[in-house]
Scaffold this active site. Structure first.
Site, PDB file in Angstrom:
ATOM      1  N   GLU A 204      68.788  -1.364 -84.406  1.00 30.86           N
ATOM      2  CA  GLU A 204      67.720  -0.389 -84.196  1.00 30.86           C
ATOM      3  C   GLU A 204      68.113   0.986 -84.720  1.00 30.86           C
ATOM      4  OE1 GLU A 204      63.912   0.187 -83.190  1.00 30.86           O
ATOM      5  OE2 GLU A 204      64.946  -1.675 -82.686  1.00 30.86           O
ATOM      6  N   ASP A 205      67.274   1.539 -85.585  1.00 27.01           N
ATOM      7  CA  ASP A 205      67.405   2.925 -86.063  1.00 27.01           C
ATOM      8  C   ASP A 205      68.747   3.225 -86.729  1.00 27.01           C
ATOM      9  OD1 ASP A 205      64.857   3.332 -85.279  1.00 27.01           O
ATOM     10  OD2 ASP A 205      65.284   4.652 -83.599  1.00 27.01           O
TER      11      ASP A 205
ATOM     12  N   ASN B 253      56.547   7.671 -86.930  1.00 26.50           N
ATOM     13  CA  ASN B 253      56.666   8.158 -85.559  1.00 26.50           C
ATOM     14  C   ASN B 253      57.630   9.333 -85.500  1.00 26.50           C
ATOM     15  OD1 ASN B 253      55.031   6.183 -84.183  1.00 26.50           O
ATOM     16  ND2 ASN B 253      56.649   4.694 -84.578  1.00 26.50           N
TER      17      ASN B 253
ATOM     18  N   TYR C 208      58.273   4.960 -74.245  1.00 25.82           N
ATOM     19  CA  TYR C 208      58.670   4.764 -75.641  1.00 25.82           C
ATOM     20  C   TYR C 208      57.978   5.824 -76.496  1.00 25.82           C
ATOM     21  CZ  TYR C 208      60.913   2.399 -79.436  1.00 25.82           C
ATOM     22  OH  TYR C 208      61.727   2.149 -80.508  1.00 25.82           O
TER      23      TYR C 208
ATOM     24  N   LYS D 215      63.587   0.141 -75.711  1.00 23.10           N
ATOM     25  CA  LYS D 215      63.228  -1.149 -76.312  1.00 23.10           C
ATOM     26  C   LYS D 215      63.398  -2.288 -75.315  1.00 23.10           C
ATOM     27  CE  LYS D 215      62.265  -0.409 -80.784  1.00 23.10           C
ATOM     28  NZ  LYS D 215      61.116  -0.924 -81.524  1.00 23.10           N
TER      29      LYS D 215
ATOM     30  N   ARG E 200      69.356   7.336 -87.460  1.00 21.37           N
ATOM     31  CA  ARG E 200      67.992   7.571 -87.946  1.00 21.37           C
ATOM     32  C   ARG E 200      67.012   7.256 -86.810  1.00 21.37           C
ATOM     33  NH1 ARG E 200      63.555   5.436 -89.436  1.00 21.37           N
ATOM     34  NH2 ARG E 200      64.284   3.392 -88.749  1.00 21.37           N
TER      35      ARG E 200
ATOM     36  N   ASP F  37      64.379  -4.475 -86.116  1.00 22.10           N
ATOM     37  CA  ASP F  37      62.992  -4.161 -85.782  1.00 22.10           C
ATOM     38  C   ASP F  37      62.372  -3.211 -86.786  1.00 22.10           C
ATOM     39  OD1 ASP F  37      60.746  -4.451 -84.092  1.00 22.10           O
ATOM     40  OD2 ASP F  37      61.152  -2.516 -83.192  1.00 22.10           O
ATOM     41  N   ASP F  38      63.165  -2.289 -87.345  1.00 22.91           N
ATOM     42  CA  ASP F  38      62.629  -1.332 -88.316  1.00 22.91           C
ATOM     43  C   ASP F  38      62.220  -2.015 -89.613  1.00 22.91           C
ATOM     44  OD1 ASP F  38      63.249   1.024 -86.665  1.00 22.91           O
ATOM     45  OD2 ASP F  38      65.321   0.446 -87.047  1.00 22.91           O
TER      46      ASP F  38
END
Length: 602
Positions: free
Chosen positions: A293-294, A458, A150, A221, A203, A316-317
Site C-alpha cells: 500500500e502506497d 485522492n 478512510y 484499510k 507515497r 491495491d494502488d
C-alpha cells in the site's frame, strides 16, 4: 467465552496475585537481589528509588481486565448477570443499555464534531476500547463514516499522526530491526494472521512522503477489510516499514514518530523488504495475503513483479484501483452505446494507478476481442507530466510506461491530447487537483454525447475536477465518478449523484475471496472476475440516477458476491487450497463474515 475458561483463568490470576510477594522474594534470591538494591549509609539503610522490575502481565477475561480488552468489552451493555459472573459489580454505573442505544449515542456524539479529524480520533479511540461497537457503527453507517476512517480524512490523520498518536495500532519495522524481523513478527499478540497491509509511507494518497506516519493507511484499510469484507480483526495485521523519510518538514518535527534520517534506497532497502517477506511466509505460512500500500511507483512495480511469483501478494494502488475502475467502465456501458471495444481511453497520470488501470482494461479487451494484449493497448493513451506518452520518448521512459508509448506526434498539453485522440473515457490519476480544466471538459463534451469523466485522485483537494465542474462544463451530460466523495449537485433542475470509484468496493471482497478459498497466488483473471461482479451489482435505479457504482449501504452483500466470484476463479485455476469447494460460494462468504453484534457471556 467458555465460563470454565474464565473461572480457571481468574482463579489462576488470584493465586498468582496472592503469591506475588513470595514469588518476588524467590526471584530476588535467585537473581542475587539484582532487582532490589540497598545502600548502607551512616544515617541508616536507604532504598534505591525506582528499582528495575520484571514486567509481569496477566490476561484474565474478567473484572477490570475485561473492561480494558477491546475485543470483549461491551461497556454499559453488560447485563446484571454478566456483571455478577465476571466480577464487574461496582466497576460500571448501574444502568444497562443495549448495543443499539450505545450506537445511537456514539453517532450523536460524532455528529457534534465540526472538524473531520476530531471524528477520526473519536472513532480510533472507540476501536481501542470497544471493537464490536466500532465495527457496528462503521457497518450500519458506512456511507457517513467511510470518509471519516478512510479517504479523505485519513490523509490529514497521516499528516498529523505524530501529534495525535496515542498508542500503537500496528507493527513498526524499521532499519533498526534488520536481522530481527522474524522476532518482531512474533511480538504481535495474534498468531493466526491471514491479511497484512504494509506500507513504507513514501507515497501516501496524493500527499507524498509521510514516512512512519503512513501507518494510518494500513490501519484504515484493515478496518475496511473487517467492516466491508467481514474478515476478523484478529487475523489482520497493519505494518509500516520505516526506512526514513525525505520529507524535511517531518525530519524537523519534534513530534515525528519515525526514524529521523533520509530514506534508505538500493540494496539496503530491498534487503529489508526481502527479510520481511521471507519472515512473513515463515511465520504465517503460504496463504497469508500481503497487500502493498502506497509505495512509490518504482518500488511498487518491482515488489509486485518480484513477489507475485512466490507469495500471495496484492497491490491495491495498481490492481485494486484498476479493478474498481474497470467495473465502473463496464457498468457505464449500460448508459452508453456499443461494447468496451468501441471506446478509446485517455489517462492523465502514468504512475501505479494509471498504468494499472490501463493494463487491466487492455486485458479485459483482449478477453472480449480474442486478440493480444499488445493489440488492445493501442486503444489506450497516457499523458504524464511531460505530455502524451509516444514512441519517440522511449529512451527516457520508465519501464512500466513503455507498453503505452504509441506511434504519434508529441503533444504537450492535455487539452490538445483530448482534441487529437478524441477519447470517450477520460481518467485522472495524476494526484494534481484542478487539471481537468473547463477547456478539457468542454472538449470531451464536444464530441461525446455522454463523456465519461473519472477524476480519481485522492484526497478531495487533489481531485482532477469536482462533480460540480464536470456536470456544469458538460451541460449535465457527463457520467462522473471520483476517488473521494462529492455531494449531489443540482444542474438545470436535475439532481446528479456523483459516483465514488473507491477501492473499498473491491479489496475487502477480493481479500475475503482469497482467504476463504485458501488461494496461494493472485491471478489477473481474479481481478477481472471482481470487476465483473461489482458491475453486476449496479441496478436500474442506480443507472437512472447516473450512477455507475452501487451505493455503499449494501457493501457487505456486494463484497460477498465479489468474494464468491474471486474464490470460484481460484478453484477454477487450481490456486485454491481449502478443499472441497463449497457448493454455494455466496452463502459461504456470508457465513465467514465477522459479526459486530455483542455475544452473551456465560
Amino acid at each position: 467465552m467458555n465460563s470454565y475458561y474464565i473461572k480457571k483463568r481468574f482463579c489462576s490470576s488470584i493465586f498468582i496475585q496472592q503469591r506475588a510477594p513470595i514469588l518476588t522474594s524467590l526471584l530476588s534470591r535467585c537473581l542475587g537481589n539484582q532487582s532490589i538494591t540497598m545502600a548502607s549509609e551512616m544515617n541508616g539503610a536507604v532504598e534505591t528509588r525506582n528499582p528495575p522490575v520484571t514486567p509481569w502481565t496477566i490476561s484474565v477475561a474478567s473484572g477490570n481486565t475485561l473492561l480494558r480488552d477491546p475485543h470483549h468489552n461491551k461497556g454499559l451493555a453488560f447485563t446484571q448477570k454478566e456483571r455478577e459472573s465476571h466480577y464487574l459489580l461496582g466497576l460500571l454505573p448501574p444502568v444497562v443499555i443495549s448495543q443499539e442505544l450505545q450506537e445511537k449515542k456514539m453517532m450523536y456524539n460524532l455528529r457534534q464534531y465540526q472538524i473531520p479529524l476530531q471524528r477520526y480520533t473519536a472513532m480510533m479511540d472507540l476501536q481501542e476500547r470497544n471493537q464490536k461497537l466500532f465495527y457496528k457503527l462503521l457497518i450500519d453507517h458506512v456511507e457517513e463514516l467511510l470518509p471519516v476512517v478512510y479517504t479523505p480524512t485519513v490523509g490529514e490523520a497521516c499528516q498529523k499522526y505524530g501529534s495525535i498518536f496515542r498508542r500503537p495500532q500496528g507493527l513498526y519495522i524499521s532499519l533498526n530491526e534488520k536481522g530481527k524481523i522474524l522476532e518482531v513478527l512474533k511480538n504481535w499478540p495474534h498468531k493466526n494472521i491471514q491479511v497484512i497491509v504494509v506500507t513504507d509511507g513514501q507515497r501516501i494518497l496524493g500527499l507524498g512522503d509521510l514516512g512512519c506516519q503512513g501507518m494510518g493507511i494500513p490501519v484504515g484499510k484493515l478496518a475496511l477489510y473487517t467492516a466491508l469484507g467481514g474478515i476478523k480483526p484478529s487475523v489482520c495485521l497493519p505494518v509500516t516499514i520505516d526506512v526514513g523519510t525525505n520529507n524535511q518538514k517531518l525530519l524537523d518535527d519534534e513530534f515525528y514518530i519515525g526514524l529521523k534520517q533520509k530514506r534508505a534506497t538500493g540494496d539496503e532497502y530491498h534487503a529489508l523488504l526481502e527479510e520481511f517477506m521471507v519472515a512473513v511466509k515463515q511465520n504465517y505460512g503460504e496463504k497469508v495475503l500481503v497487500q502493498f500500500e502506497d509505495f512509490a511507483n518504482h518500488n511498487a512495480f518491482d515488489l509486485l513483479a518480484k513477489y507475485s511469483k512466490t507469495h500471495l501478494v496484492f497491490n491495491d494502488d495498481i490492481q485494486g484501483t484498476a479493478s474498481v475502475v474497470l467495473a465502473g467502465v463496464i457498468a457505464a456501458l449500460k448508459l452508453l452505446s456499443g461494447s468496451l471495444s468501441d471506446h478509446t481511453f485517455l489517462f492523465l497520470g502514468a504512475g501505479e494507478a494509471g498504468t494499472g488501470i490501463a493494463e487491466l482494461i487492455a486485458l479485459e479487451l483482449s478477453k472480449q476481442m480474442q486478440v493480444t494484449v499488445e493489440e488492445t493497448r493501442k486503444k489506450i493513451w497516457l499523458v504524464d507530466s511531460k505530455g502524451l506518452i509516444v514512441d519517440s520518448r522511449k529512451e527516457s521512459l520508465q519501464s512500466f510506461k513503455l507498453p503505452w508509448a504509441h506511434l504519434h506526434e508529441p503533444i504537450r498539453d492535455l487539452v490538445d491530447a483530448v482534441k487529437e485522440i478524441k477519447p470517450t473515457v477520460l481518467i485522472g490519476t495524476s494526484g494534481v487537483g484542478g487539471t481537468f480544466t473547463k477547456d478539457v471538459v468542454e472538449a470531451m463534451a464536444s464530441f461525446n454525447k455522454k463523456p465519461v469523466i473519472l477524476a480519481l485522485s485522492n484526497p478531495t483537494s487533489q481531485s482532477e475536477c469536482t462533480a460540480e465542474e464536470a456536470y456544469t462544463w458538460s451541460e449535465g451530460r457527463a457520467i462522473f465518478a471520483s476517488g473521494s466523495p462529492f455531494d449531489p449537485y443540482e444542474y438545470d433542475g436535475k439532481t446528479f449523484y456523483p459516483g465514488q470509484s473507491n477501492n473499498a468496493y473491491i479489496f475487502p471482497g477480493f481479500g475475503l475471496g482469497l482467504v476463504m478459498s485458501g488461494a496461494i497466488r493472485v491471478h489477473n483473471d481474479m481481478l477481472l472476475a471482481a470487476s465483473e461482479a461489482l458491475a453486476q451489482q449496479v441496478t436500474v435505479e442506480n443507472f437512472e440516477n447516473g450512477l455507475i457504482y452501487p451505493p455503499f449501504k449494501n457493501i457487505r452483500k456486494i463484497s460477498a458476491n465479489i468474494a464468491a466470484k474471486v474464490a470460484a476463479k481460484a478453484y477454477e485455476l487450481g490456486l485454491a487450497s481449502n478443499l472441497p469447494r463449497p457448493e454455494n460460494l455466496v452463502e459461504y462468504a456470508e457465513s465467514c463474515m465477522y459479526s459486530p453484534v455483542y455475544p452473551n457471556y456465560r
